[in-house]
Design a protein around this motif. Structure first.
Motif, PDB file in Angstrom:
ATOM      1  N   ARG A 128       0.853  -1.182   0.000  1.00  0.00           N
ATOM      2  CA  ARG A 128       0.000   0.000   0.000  1.00  0.00           C
ATOM      3  C   ARG A 128       0.890   1.233   0.000  1.00  0.00           C
ATOM      4  O   ARG A 128       1.686   1.412   0.901  1.00  0.00           O
ATOM      5  CB  ARG A 128      -0.861  -0.008   1.257  1.00  0.00           C
ATOM      6  N   ILE A 153      -7.876  16.782  -7.711  1.00  0.00           N
ATOM      7  CA  ILE A 153      -7.493  17.064  -9.091  1.00  0.00           C
ATOM      8  C   ILE A 153      -8.565  16.477  -9.993  1.00  0.00           C
ATOM      9  O   ILE A 153      -8.879  15.287  -9.883  1.00  0.00           O
ATOM     10  CB  ILE A 153      -6.137  16.403  -9.446  1.00  0.00           C
ATOM     11  N   SER A 182     -11.833   0.716  -5.324  1.00  0.00           N
ATOM     12  CA  SER A 182     -10.626   1.007  -4.560  1.00  0.00           C
ATOM     13  C   SER A 182      -9.743   2.002  -5.319  1.00  0.00           C
ATOM     14  O   SER A 182      -9.591   1.899  -6.536  1.00  0.00           O
ATOM     15  CB  SER A 182      -9.886  -0.316  -4.353  1.00  0.00           C
ATOM     16  N   GLY A 183      -9.221   2.980  -4.592  1.00  0.00           N
ATOM     17  CA  GLY A 183      -8.299   3.936  -5.204  1.00  0.00           C
ATOM     18  C   GLY A 183      -8.956   5.089  -5.917  1.00  0.00           C
ATOM     19  O   GLY A 183      -8.279   5.853  -6.624  1.00  0.00           O
ATOM     20  N   THR A 184     -10.269   5.274  -5.752  1.00  0.00           N
ATOM     21  CA  THR A 184     -10.938   6.368  -6.458  1.00  0.00           C
ATOM     22  C   THR A 184     -10.893   7.684  -5.674  1.00  0.00           C
ATOM     23  O   THR A 184     -11.356   8.715  -6.160  1.00  0.00           O
ATOM     24  CB  THR A 184     -12.421   6.035  -6.771  1.00  0.00           C
ATOM     25  N   GLY A 185     -10.383   7.651  -4.440  1.00  0.00           N
ATOM     26  CA  GLY A 185     -10.217   8.900  -3.695  1.00  0.00           C
ATOM     27  C   GLY A 185     -11.237   9.129  -2.596  1.00  0.00           C
ATOM     28  O   GLY A 185     -11.491  10.264  -2.196  1.00  0.00           O
ATOM     29  N   LYS A 186     -11.783   8.046  -2.033  1.00  0.00           N
ATOM     30  CA  LYS A 186     -12.815   8.212  -1.010  1.00  0.00           C
ATOM     31  C   LYS A 186     -12.268   8.918   0.239  1.00  0.00           C
ATOM     32  O   LYS A 186     -12.908   9.802   0.795  1.00  0.00           O
ATOM     33  CB  LYS A 186     -13.418   6.844  -0.646  1.00  0.00           C
ATOM     34  N   GLU A 187     -11.048   8.519   0.633  1.00  0.00           N
ATOM     35  CA  GLU A 187     -10.483   9.160   1.828  1.00  0.00           C
ATOM     36  C   GLU A 187     -10.165  10.634   1.559  1.00  0.00           C
ATOM     37  O   GLU A 187     -10.378  11.493   2.424  1.00  0.00           O
ATOM     38  CB  GLU A 187      -9.225   8.408   2.305  1.00  0.00           C
ATOM     39  N   VAL A 188      -9.680  10.916   0.363  1.00  0.00           N
ATOM     40  CA  VAL A 188      -9.368  12.304  -0.003  1.00  0.00           C
ATOM     41  C   VAL A 188     -10.638  13.155   0.118  1.00  0.00           C
ATOM     42  O   VAL A 188     -10.634  14.241   0.713  1.00  0.00           O
ATOM     43  CB  VAL A 188      -8.822  12.378  -1.453  1.00  0.00           C
ATOM     44  N   ILE A 368      -6.862   5.726  -9.209  1.00  0.00           N
ATOM     45  CA  ILE A 368      -5.824   6.753  -9.064  1.00  0.00           C
ATOM     46  C   ILE A 368      -4.595   6.215  -8.331  1.00  0.00           C
ATOM     47  O   ILE A 368      -3.473   6.601  -8.610  1.00  0.00           O
ATOM     48  CB  ILE A 368      -6.415   7.981  -8.346  1.00  0.00           C
ATOM     49  N   ARG A 369      -4.826   5.253  -7.430  1.00  0.00           N
ATOM     50  CA  ARG A 369      -3.676   4.658  -6.745  1.00  0.00           C
ATOM     51  C   ARG A 369      -2.787   3.947  -7.752  1.00  0.00           C
ATOM     52  O   ARG A 369      -1.557   4.038  -7.687  1.00  0.00           O
ATOM     53  CB  ARG A 369      -4.155   3.694  -5.657  1.00  0.00           C
TER      54      ARG A 369
END
Ligand SMILES: Nc1ncnc2c1ncn2[C@@H]1O[C@H](COP(=O)(O)OP(=O)(O)OP(=O)(O)O)[C@@H](O)[C@H]1O
Length: 466
Positions: A128, A153, A182-188, A368-369
């Motif tokens: 990760r 962005i 996964s990796g689409t920016g949920k935490e952001v 994005i990740r």
């Protein structure tokens, strides 16, 4: 498992544990798996070794001699925040579990740990990506002038719509459910909602639902009073207390077991909870933002997730579009990561047109990740001023849209068709298992080595799915 670190040496693990049998056996088993292990028996040795060597992971107990206990965790998190840390403990202590989650450890495991589970946790933690702490800022950032939220962005329609919703939602106190691959920016997005709302001066507490053992869930979230169970030597506040007047970000909500869902419901519904062993309920004022890459409505329909909890948490439901549906955002993001991740002395200043086309065409299963990983890896290999298609990992170089859409089987050889089916299967498998080799291999009926070999042959990176 990819046992090589970015600079092509075996991943190095620091094992800090005062039980010689556990320490040595674990090291031996991990060495058999291709890891390089360094063992120490107490926290002060661990801190010492960390100063002189680089590591890819710290595996530590917290009940070691040396009076440092949580100091290792704290120093580890502040000075060595780029190294993921897994806490493995024989004495589940609520304060350390709480502190661990607060400090953002990758996993908290209780001894005896099955080796398979340990490997899975290590794999997940090592692969990760951790945010780079020293990022080059020499070149100009892409223009974000129209962007209300500089951290996000994107200027595609789905992203502009998302920013509109974020704008409105941030000002309220409503609970929000973020879903998306996964990796689409949920935490952001969760952080942006918090930072732009009335609670921004108070805590944004990330609570990774998969990092809290089920048996400790209540104590970690709600705390306990002295004497409430063996080992409860003093009163201990739970995580929810830390987010009073702030935001609790419950990540991987879909993984929460049924018993924990029931306990969470009251806290969300009534904004009160009772610490273990206490008779008085505590009132809090907490906003809940939750994220999951599962289809939570489907989980509710299947009886695996409580409907009442779902309705309480998904007052506003925001679905994040996958990267492949965000048009040219992929180019903005690629440029953003290039500027942020390029070492000062890198010759690379941009991308060739063919590379940009390739980015546009590729389906980005890890979103994005995955893009960030690709840019990071490519930057270390590219020698020219522009990143060329030949510098890219082969899953991008060889990506053929048809293999994921209307592949005309009659036009290709049998070998090519089987190859393509294999690749589609492996991609779907890794996606389902979040890139965790051990569980993916189990489902596929393969050994870990067997699956790794297949992935290598197809040049598929499990880490892109985490
Ligand atoms: N719109 C964006 N702009 C810039 N960077 C982004 C954006 N969205 C995501 N990222 C970056 O992509 C990576 C993955 O984002 P994040 O962890 O928020 O995804 P996630 O959906 O929460 O993933 P998971 O479901 O696996 O937990 C991070 O490095 C994050 O900084």
């Amino acid at each position: 498992m990819n046992k090589l670190s970015d600079n092509a040496r075996p991943h190095r693990i620091l094992i800090a544990d005062d039980e010689p049998l556990y320490r040595n056996t674990t090291a031996e088993l991990l060495r058999d798996e291709g890891f390089d292990c360094v063992c120490v028996e107490d926290a002060s040795d661990a801190v010492e070794v960390l100063r002189g060597h680089s590591f890819d992971l710290i595996l530590t107990d917290l009940n070691m001699p040396g009076n440092l206990k949580l100091e290792l965790l704290k120093e580890g998190r502040t000075k060595y925040s780029h190294i993921p840390m897994i806490v493995v403990t024989g004495v589940p202590s609520i304060p350390s579990a709480i502190e661990s989650v607060r400090l953002g450890i990758a996993d908290y495991l209780l001894k005896p740990v099955k080796f398979d589970e340990l490997l899975t946790a290590i794999e997940r933690a090592i692969e990760r990506p951790v945010a780079a702490s020293t990022e080059a800022t020499t070149a100009a950032k892409p223009s974000q002038s129209q962007n209300r939220f500089p951290e996000i962005i994107g200027q595609s329609d789905p992203m502009l719509r998302l920013m509109d919703i974020v704008d409105r939602v941030a000002a309220s106190n409503t609970n929000v459910l973020l879903t998306g691959e996964s990796g689409t920016g949920k935490e952001v997005i969760a952080k942006v909602i918090h930072d732009n709302g009335p609670r921004s001066n108070n805590a944004f507490q990330v609570i990774d639902c998969t990092a809290i053992p089920e048996s400790l869930f209540e104590s970690v979230l709600f705390g306990h009073v002295k004497g409430s169970f063996t080992g409860a030597a003093s009163d201990q506040q739970g995580l929810l207390r830390y987010c009073d007047h702030g935001t609790a970000f419950l990540d991987e909500l879909g993984e929460l077991p049924a018993t924990s869902q029931a306990k969470l419901l009251r806290a969300v519904q009534e904004q009160t909870f009772t610490p273990l062993g206490d008779s008085k309920a505590v009132k809090v004022d907490t906003r809940f933002i939750c994220a999951t890459n599962r289809d939570l409505q489907a989980e509710v329909d299947a009886g695996r997730f409580r409907q009442d909890l779902f309705y309480r948490l998904a007052v506003i439901h925001i679905e994040l579009a996958p990267l492949r549906e965000r048009g040219d955002d992929v180019l903005l993001l690629a440029n953003h990561f290039l500027q942020r991740l390029r070492p000062k002395d890198s010759p690379v200043i941009g991308f060739s047109e063919e590379t940009l086309d390739c980015f546009r065409r590729y389906h980005w299963p890890g979103n994005i990740r995955e893009l960030r990983n690709v840019i990071e890896r490519t930057l270390t290999l590219a020698r020219g001023a522009e990143i060329e298609v030949g510098d890219l990992p082969s899953q991008l170089r060889n990506y053929d849209r048809r293999s994921h859409a209307e592949l005309d089987i009659s036009e290709i050889s049998r070998d090519e068709a089987l190859d393509s089916a294999d690749r589609t299967y492996l991609t779907a498998l890794l996606k389902k298992h979040g890139g965790v080799i051990a569980s993916a291999a189990r489902q596929a009926g393969l050994s870990r080595q067997g699956l790794n070999k297949l992935l290598k042959r197809h040049d598929i990176n499990a880490s892109d799915f985490r």
